[in-house]
Design an enzyme around this catalytic site. Sequence first.
Site, short mmCIF file in Angstrom:
data_model
loop_
_atom_site.label_atom_id
_atom_site.label_comp_id
_atom_site.label_asym_id
_atom_site.label_seq_id
_atom_site.Cartn_x
_atom_site.Cartn_y
_atom_site.Cartn_z
N ALA A 10 1.68 3.68 -0.94
CA ALA A 10 1.13 5.04 -1.02
C ALA A 10 2.13 6.03 -1.63
O ALA A 10 1.88 7.23 -1.64
CB ALA A 10 0.70 5.52 0.36
N THR A 11 3.25 5.52 -2.14
CA THR A 11 4.26 6.44 -2.69
C THR A 11 3.99 6.80 -4.14
O THR A 11 4.74 7.57 -4.73
CB THR A 11 5.67 5.80 -2.59
OG1 THR A 11 5.65 4.57 -3.33
CG2 THR A 11 6.09 5.54 -1.16
N VAL A 57 6.51 -4.94 1.76
CA VAL A 57 5.43 -5.86 2.16
C VAL A 57 5.83 -7.33 2.03
O VAL A 57 5.17 -8.21 2.57
CB VAL A 57 4.10 -5.62 1.39
CG1 VAL A 57 3.45 -4.31 1.75
CG2 VAL A 57 4.28 -5.77 -0.11
N ASN A 83 -2.92 -2.19 -1.46
CA ASN A 83 -2.72 -1.70 -2.83
C ASN A 83 -1.34 -2.05 -3.39
O ASN A 83 -1.20 -2.23 -4.60
CB ASN A 83 -2.91 -0.17 -2.82
CG ASN A 83 -2.32 0.50 -4.02
OD1 ASN A 83 -2.88 0.49 -5.10
ND2 ASN A 83 -1.11 1.08 -3.86
N SER A 136 -7.59 -6.53 -10.08
CA SER A 136 -7.42 -6.00 -11.44
C SER A 136 -8.38 -6.72 -12.39
O SER A 136 -8.77 -7.87 -12.13
CB SER A 136 -5.98 -6.25 -11.91
OG SER A 136 -5.85 -5.96 -13.29
N TYR A 149 1.21 -12.33 -13.81
CA TYR A 149 0.55 -11.15 -13.22
C TYR A 149 -0.95 -11.41 -13.10
O TYR A 149 -1.55 -11.18 -12.04
CB TYR A 149 0.82 -9.89 -14.04
CG TYR A 149 0.06 -8.69 -13.47
CD1 TYR A 149 0.42 -8.16 -12.23
CD2 TYR A 149 -1.01 -8.12 -14.15
CE1 TYR A 149 -0.29 -7.08 -11.67
CE2 TYR A 149 -1.72 -7.05 -13.61
CZ TYR A 149 -1.35 -6.53 -12.37
OH TYR A 149 -2.07 -5.48 -11.83
N LYS A 153 -3.48 -11.65 -9.65
CA LYS A 153 -4.69 -10.86 -9.41
C LYS A 153 -5.93 -11.76 -9.29
O LYS A 153 -6.88 -11.43 -8.60
CB LYS A 153 -4.85 -9.79 -10.49
CG LYS A 153 -3.77 -8.69 -10.39
CD LYS A 153 -3.85 -7.97 -9.04
CE LYS A 153 -2.81 -6.87 -8.89
NZ LYS A 153 -2.95 -6.11 -7.65
N VAL A 182 -4.85 2.06 -15.83
CA VAL A 182 -4.72 3.26 -15.01
C VAL A 182 -3.31 3.82 -15.27
O VAL A 182 -2.33 3.08 -15.12
CB VAL A 182 -4.85 2.96 -13.50
CG1 VAL A 182 -4.89 4.25 -12.70
CG2 VAL A 182 -6.09 2.11 -13.21
P1 NDP Z 1 2.61 2.27 -9.13
O1 NDP Z 1 3.84 1.61 -9.64
O2 NDP Z 1 2.39 3.70 -9.46
O3 NDP Z 1 2.51 2.08 -7.56
C1 NDP Z 1 2.80 0.86 -6.95
C2 NDP Z 1 2.94 1.06 -5.45
O4 NDP Z 1 3.20 -0.21 -4.85
C3 NDP Z 1 4.09 1.98 -5.09
O5 NDP Z 1 3.67 2.87 -4.08
C4 NDP Z 1 5.15 1.03 -4.58
O6 NDP Z 1 5.88 1.67 -3.54
C5 NDP Z 1 4.30 -0.08 -3.98
N1 NDP Z 1 5.06 -1.33 -3.88
C6 NDP Z 1 5.47 -2.13 -4.90
N2 NDP Z 1 6.18 -3.14 -4.40
C7 NDP Z 1 6.21 -2.99 -3.06
C8 NDP Z 1 6.79 -3.72 -1.99
N3 NDP Z 1 7.50 -4.83 -2.20
N4 NDP Z 1 6.62 -3.26 -0.72
C9 NDP Z 1 5.93 -2.15 -0.49
N5 NDP Z 1 5.35 -1.41 -1.45
C10 NDP Z 1 5.50 -1.84 -2.71
O7 NDP Z 1 1.40 1.38 -9.69
P2 NDP Z 1 -0.19 1.46 -9.47
O8 NDP Z 1 -0.55 2.57 -8.58
O9 NDP Z 1 -0.79 1.39 -10.80
O10 NDP Z 1 -0.41 0.06 -8.75
C11 NDP Z 1 -1.06 -0.09 -7.51
C12 NDP Z 1 -1.85 -1.38 -7.51
O11 NDP Z 1 -2.87 -1.30 -8.50
C13 NDP Z 1 -1.04 -2.64 -7.84
O12 NDP Z 1 -1.48 -3.67 -6.99
C14 NDP Z 1 -1.43 -2.93 -9.28
O13 NDP Z 1 -1.30 -4.29 -9.59
C15 NDP Z 1 -2.87 -2.48 -9.28
N6 NDP Z 1 -3.45 -2.21 -10.57
C16 NDP Z 1 -2.90 -1.27 -11.40
C17 NDP Z 1 -3.48 -1.00 -12.63
C18 NDP Z 1 -2.88 -0.04 -13.61
O14 NDP Z 1 -3.24 -0.11 -14.81
N7 NDP Z 1 -2.00 0.88 -13.20
C19 NDP Z 1 -4.73 -1.66 -13.02
C20 NDP Z 1 -5.20 -2.65 -12.09
C21 NDP Z 1 -4.60 -2.87 -10.89
P3 NDP Z 1 7.47 1.64 -3.35
O15 NDP Z 1 8.09 1.50 -4.69
O16 NDP Z 1 7.75 2.91 -2.61
O17 NDP Z 1 7.69 0.46 -2.47
C1 8X3 Z 2 -3.31 -3.64 -14.48
C2 8X3 Z 2 -4.19 -3.54 -15.68
O1 8X3 Z 2 -4.72 -4.61 -17.93
O2 8X3 Z 2 -2.45 -3.84 -17.54
O3 8X3 Z 2 -3.72 -4.63 -13.62
O4 8X3 Z 2 -3.25 -5.79 -16.45
S1 8X3 Z 2 -3.60 -4.50 -16.93
#
Ligand code: NDP
Ligand code: 8X3
Length: 248
Positions: A10-11, A57, A83, A136, A149, A153, A182
């Site tokens: 959620a960060t 996690v 997430n 994803s 990756y 997913k 995104v």
């Molecule tokens: P961000 O990098 O903005 O956010 C990722 C979040 O995951 C951060 O809050 C980070 O928190 C947390 N995180 C990563 N590793 C860990 C860990 N080991 N333990 C705890 N928390 C962790 O990316 P998104 O918001 O885009 O990604 C969120 C999800 O959405 C992911 O699962 C990603 O695969 C998925 N996704 C993203 C897409 C995109 O295009 N952006 C498209 C499809 C899916 P912190 O660093 O504080 O630990």
């Molecule tokens: C994140 C979207 O298309 O970069 O899952 O893999 S993509």
Amino acid sequence: MKKIALVTGATSGIGEACARKLHAAGYRVIITGRNVERLNKLKDELGADCYPLVFDVRDREIAEASVNALPEEWKNIDVLVNNAGLALGLEPEYQGDYRDWDTMIDTNIKGLLYMTRAIVPGMVERGKGHVVNIGSVAGDAAYANGNVYCATKAAVKSITDGLRIDVANTPIRVTLLKPGLVETRFSEVRFHGDTERAENVYKGITPLTGEDIADAALYAVQAPAHVQIAEMLILATHQASGSVIVRK
Ligand code: NDP
Ligand code: 8X3
């Protein structure tokens, strides 16, 4: 009595947007992540109905202990948003970095499983709950250089389907959200901090935002109790699949 949602990661990005939208919709939110500063900033902003938990996690024992140590009034989690996740690297599989593979597998697959294992038994016991997993479009089909990756997913899709089957005899609902492009910190993380390369990912197309995905999560959790939104694929208008992106 307000419902409780726990959002991992959620960060930033999608998780942060989910936490904000759930909070605005009247949920008490447990926000988790590793970045203490970002977590506390969000906690300060959201106030009393927000409880921050700092853990990785990937660390099963600490993740489980953190959930178990929640104060009594925060224990009965109604919604789990799995997430937390990341991509690392974008190169041919035969040239990939095994450390990146380990991190993706440990976070995206095993971390999600650990959280599910820690929280869903309570939902089953109480006879209510909703799990929203963030998959994803990458899990639908592999794209060039996406190899591991995409595989993580695809695993999230399978694990989500499995959970849905295993709780079908309970009122618990299980949703898989599959976003496309995104704009979050995702690409910056994927390219190990190379911001220029990260920005290029979103050039020539209007990408989705974390809020767009949070809207979908909210739709699923607010659906009537007899409606289970099993899966949603959410793409930018000029994206058709993991590999078809039309840029202007
Ligand atoms: P961000 O990098 O903005 O956010 C990722 C979040 O995951 C951060 O809050 C980070 O928190 C947390 N995180 C990563 N590793 C860990 C860990 N080991 N333990 C705890 N928390 C962790 O990316 P998104 O918001 O885009 O990604 C969120 C999800 O959405 C992911 O699962 C990603 O695969 C998925 N996704 C993203 C897409 C995109 O295009 N952006 C498209 C499809 C899916 P912190 O660093 O504080 O630990
Ligand atoms: C994140 C979207 O298309 O970069 O899952 O893999 S993509």
